[in-house]
Design a protein around this motif. Structure first.
Motif, PDB file in Angstrom:
ATOM      1  N   ALA A  60       2.286   0.307  -6.024  1.00 46.12           N
ATOM      2  CA  ALA A  60       1.008  -0.265  -5.595  1.00 46.12           C
ATOM      3  C   ALA A  60      -0.064  -0.208  -6.678  1.00 46.12           C
ATOM      4  O   ALA A  60      -1.067  -0.912  -6.587  1.00 46.12           O
ATOM      5  CB  ALA A  60       0.514   0.457  -4.344  1.00 46.12           C
ATOM      6  N   ASP A  61       0.154   0.589  -7.712  1.00 46.37           N
ATOM      7  CA  ASP A  61      -0.845   0.729  -8.773  1.00 46.37           C
ATOM      8  C   ASP A  61      -0.575  -0.202  -9.955  1.00 46.37           C
ATOM      9  O   ASP A  61      -1.186  -0.065 -11.003  1.00 46.37           O
ATOM     10  CB  ASP A  61      -0.901   2.181  -9.264  1.00 46.37           C
ATOM     11  CG  ASP A  61       0.406   2.655  -9.889  1.00 46.37           C
ATOM     12  OD1 ASP A  61       1.445   1.967  -9.747  1.00 46.37           O
ATOM     13  OD2 ASP A  61       0.401   3.724 -10.520  1.00 46.37           O
ATOM     14  N   THR A  62       0.345  -1.153  -9.783  1.00 45.77           N
ATOM     15  CA  THR A  62       0.820  -1.963 -10.901  1.00 45.77           C
ATOM     16  C   THR A  62       0.613  -3.449 -10.640  1.00 45.77           C
ATOM     17  O   THR A  62       0.953  -3.956  -9.583  1.00 45.77           O
ATOM     18  CB  THR A  62       2.314  -1.684 -11.144  1.00 45.77           C
ATOM     19  OG1 THR A  62       2.486  -0.280 -11.359  1.00 45.77           O
ATOM     20  CG2 THR A  62       2.840  -2.436 -12.337  1.00 45.77           C
ATOM     21  N   ALA A  63       0.074  -4.129 -11.652  1.00 48.91           N
ATOM     22  CA  ALA A  63      -0.044  -5.593 -11.640  1.00 48.91           C
ATOM     23  C   ALA A  63       0.871  -6.123 -12.742  1.00 48.91           C
ATOM     24  O   ALA A  63       1.261  -5.383 -13.647  1.00 48.91           O
ATOM     25  CB  ALA A  63      -1.481  -6.015 -11.898  1.00 48.91           C
ATOM     26  N   MET A  64       1.215  -7.405 -12.662  1.00 51.10           N
ATOM     27  CA  MET A  64       2.098  -7.980 -13.684  1.00 51.10           C
ATOM     28  C   MET A  64       1.859  -9.469 -13.805  1.00 51.10           C
ATOM     29  O   MET A  64       1.373 -10.118 -12.880  1.00 51.10           O
ATOM     30  CB  MET A  64       3.558  -7.716 -13.334  1.00 51.10           C
ATOM     31  CG  MET A  64       4.036  -8.407 -12.066  1.00 51.10           C
ATOM     32  SD  MET A  64       5.635  -7.843 -11.491  1.00 51.10           S
ATOM     33  CE  MET A  64       5.174  -6.318 -10.661  1.00 51.10           C
ATOM     34  N   THR A  65       2.221  -9.985 -14.961  1.00 54.75           N
ATOM     35  CA  THR A  65       2.187 -11.417 -15.193  1.00 54.75           C
ATOM     36  C   THR A  65       3.245 -11.744 -16.226  1.00 54.75           C
ATOM     37  O   THR A  65       3.629 -10.889 -17.014  1.00 54.75           O
ATOM     38  CB  THR A  65       0.792 -11.909 -15.652  1.00 54.75           C
ATOM     39  OG1 THR A  65       0.782 -13.334 -15.665  1.00 54.75           O
ATOM     40  CG2 THR A  65       0.426 -11.388 -17.023  1.00 54.75           C
ATOM     41  N   GLY A  66       3.715 -12.968 -16.198  1.00 59.97           N
ATOM     42  CA  GLY A  66       4.702 -13.416 -17.171  1.00 59.97           C
ATOM     43  C   GLY A  66       5.677 -14.397 -16.553  1.00 59.97           C
ATOM     44  O   GLY A  66       5.872 -14.401 -15.343  1.00 59.97           O
ATOM     45  N   GLY A  91      -8.924  -2.179  -9.204  1.00 64.51           N
ATOM     46  CA  GLY A  91      -8.560  -0.762  -9.198  1.00 64.51           C
ATOM     47  C   GLY A  91      -7.127  -0.487  -9.643  1.00 64.51           C
ATOM     48  O   GLY A  91      -6.629   0.628  -9.482  1.00 64.51           O
ATOM     49  N   ILE A  92      -6.473  -1.472 -10.207  1.00 64.12           N
ATOM     50  CA  ILE A  92      -5.106  -1.312 -10.707  1.00 64.12           C
ATOM     51  C   ILE A  92      -5.141  -0.398 -11.930  1.00 64.12           C
ATOM     52  O   ILE A  92      -6.061  -0.460 -12.738  1.00 64.12           O
ATOM     53  CB  ILE A  92      -4.508  -2.697 -11.066  1.00 64.12           C
ATOM     54  CG1 ILE A  92      -4.366  -3.563  -9.820  1.00 64.12           C
ATOM     55  CG2 ILE A  92      -3.199  -2.574 -11.820  1.00 64.12           C
ATOM     56  CD1 ILE A  92      -3.370  -3.063  -8.815  1.00 64.12           C
ATOM     57  N   LYS A  93      -4.121   0.430 -12.071  1.00 56.75           N
ATOM     58  CA  LYS A  93      -4.065   1.380 -13.191  1.00 56.75           C
ATOM     59  C   LYS A  93      -3.025   0.996 -14.247  1.00 56.75           C
ATOM     60  O   LYS A  93      -3.088   1.466 -15.374  1.00 56.75           O
ATOM     61  CB  LYS A  93      -3.746   2.793 -12.672  1.00 56.75           C
ATOM     62  CG  LYS A  93      -4.795   3.330 -11.732  1.00 56.75           C
ATOM     63  CD  LYS A  93      -6.112   3.474 -12.443  1.00 56.75           C
ATOM     64  CE  LYS A  93      -7.200   3.974 -11.510  1.00 56.75           C
ATOM     65  NZ  LYS A  93      -8.515   3.692 -11.995  1.00 56.75           N
ATOM     66  N   ARG A  94      -2.046   0.171 -13.879  1.00 57.28           N
ATOM     67  CA  ARG A  94      -0.963  -0.199 -14.790  1.00 57.28           C
ATOM     68  C   ARG A  94      -0.791  -1.718 -14.779  1.00 57.28           C
ATOM     69  O   ARG A  94      -0.781  -2.322 -13.713  1.00 57.28           O
ATOM     70  CB  ARG A  94       0.344   0.443 -14.320  1.00 57.28           C
ATOM     71  CG  ARG A  94       0.241   1.944 -14.158  1.00 57.28           C
ATOM     72  CD  ARG A  94       1.416   2.517 -13.372  1.00 57.28           C
ATOM     73  NE  ARG A  94       2.594   2.601 -14.217  1.00 57.28           N
ATOM     74  CZ  ARG A  94       3.739   1.963 -13.985  1.00 57.28           C
ATOM     75  NH1 ARG A  94       3.883   1.197 -12.933  1.00 57.28           N
ATOM     76  NH2 ARG A  94       4.761   2.108 -14.792  1.00 57.28           N
ATOM     77  N   VAL A  95      -0.622  -2.307 -15.956  1.00 59.28           N
ATOM     78  CA  VAL A  95      -0.441  -3.757 -16.052  1.00 59.28           C
ATOM     79  C   VAL A  95       0.783  -4.032 -16.931  1.00 59.28           C
ATOM     80  O   VAL A  95       0.847  -3.590 -18.075  1.00 59.28           O
ATOM     81  CB  VAL A  95      -1.683  -4.458 -16.637  1.00 59.28           C
ATOM     82  CG1 VAL A  95      -1.458  -5.963 -16.739  1.00 59.28           C
ATOM     83  CG2 VAL A  95      -2.924  -4.157 -15.793  1.00 59.28           C
ATOM     84  N   GLU A 133       9.568   1.455  -7.661  1.00 57.63           N
ATOM     85  CA  GLU A 133       9.702   2.902  -7.481  1.00 57.63           C
ATOM     86  C   GLU A 133      11.169   3.250  -7.705  1.00 57.63           C
ATOM     87  O   GLU A 133      12.054   2.651  -7.105  1.00 57.63           O
ATOM     88  CB  GLU A 133       9.261   3.304  -6.077  1.00 57.63           C
ATOM     89  CG  GLU A 133       7.773   3.143  -5.853  1.00 57.63           C
ATOM     90  CD  GLU A 133       7.327   3.520  -4.453  1.00 57.63           C
ATOM     91  OE1 GLU A 133       8.174   3.921  -3.634  1.00 57.63           O
ATOM     92  OE2 GLU A 133       6.130   3.387  -4.173  1.00 57.63           O
ATOM     93  N   GLY A 134      11.433   4.173  -8.583  1.00 56.04           N
ATOM     94  CA  GLY A 134      12.812   4.536  -8.901  1.00 56.04           C
ATOM     95  C   GLY A 134      13.400   3.714 -10.038  1.00 56.04           C
ATOM     96  O   GLY A 134      14.530   3.929 -10.444  1.00 56.04           O
ATOM     97  N   GLY A 135      12.658   2.758 -10.553  1.00 60.82           N
ATOM     98  CA  GLY A 135      13.108   1.977 -11.698  1.00 60.82           C
ATOM     99  C   GLY A 135      14.045   0.838 -11.352  1.00 60.82           C
ATOM    100  O   GLY A 135      14.270   0.512 -10.192  1.00 60.82           O
ATOM    101  N   CYS A 136      14.584   0.235 -12.393  1.00 58.77           N
ATOM    102  CA  CYS A 136      15.484  -0.912 -12.260  1.00 58.77           C
ATOM    103  C   CYS A 136      16.791  -0.467 -11.604  1.00 58.77           C
ATOM    104  O   CYS A 136      17.433   0.453 -12.096  1.00 58.77           O
ATOM    105  CB  CYS A 136      15.754  -1.508 -13.648  1.00 58.77           C
ATOM    106  SG  CYS A 136      16.863  -2.909 -13.643  1.00 58.77           S
ATOM    107  N   PRO A 137      17.200  -1.094 -10.505  1.00 61.30           N
ATOM    108  CA  PRO A 137      18.392  -0.637  -9.768  1.00 61.30           C
ATOM    109  C   PRO A 137      19.649  -0.531 -10.617  1.00 61.30           C
ATOM    110  O   PRO A 137      20.364   0.454 -10.524  1.00 61.30           O
ATOM    111  CB  PRO A 137      18.559  -1.698  -8.675  1.00 61.30           C
ATOM    112  CG  PRO A 137      17.211  -2.283  -8.499  1.00 61.30           C
ATOM    113  CD  PRO A 137      16.561  -2.218  -9.852  1.00 61.30           C
TER     114      PRO A 137
END
Length: 144
Positions: A60-66, A91-95, A133-137
């Protein structure tokens, strides 16, 4: 297509629950080529599908683009300054950004950058590793 090609790996990650079996998914954006109508959402859409099929939550603290290619390479997009500023205001902390867009961060005010963790991505697996959460499966299974 990229998610389907990894369905077997996702099935392992989802404790033998295969949501793709006997199903097909088609996402269509009629005005996708029109600027500002979603042409930068490729990695976000794929992340949401992998989240659904692997039953892993997106942080929930992560945004992304690409954007991404059919082979999973993350492509640069425009409007990085505006996107990073919007994430900060929310309020995002990680991009997560395409690695090739890191040069565009010079346009972002330094106090904003100092408050964010910028995560570069070359491949879709890099995005998933940081976003879920837990990374790439499938990276988890390759470590066993």
């Amino acid at each position: 297509m990229w998610v389907r090609s990894r369905a077997a790996e996702l099935k392992l990650a989802a404790a033998d629950i295969s949501l793709l079996e006997g199903r097909d998914i088609h996402i269509h954006f009629p005005a996708g080529a029109v600027p500002k109508d979603g042409p930068s959402a490729g990695v976000t859409l794929v992340t949401s599908l992998v989240s659904l099929f692997s039953q892993r939550r997106v942080r929930a603290d992560t945004a992304m683009t690409g954007e991404m290619t059919l082979r999973g390479l993350v492509l640069p997009v425009g409007g990085i300054k505006d996107k990073v500023l919007a994430a900060h205001r929310y309020g995002i902390k990680r991009v997560i950004l395409p690695e090739r867009n890191l040069k565009d961060l010079v346009e972002v005010p330094s106090p904003v950058l100092a408050s964010l963790e910028i995560l570069p991505a070359k491949r879709m697996e890099d995005v998933l590793e940081q976003a879920l959460e837990g990374g790439c499966p499938w990276r988890q299974h390759s470590k066993l």
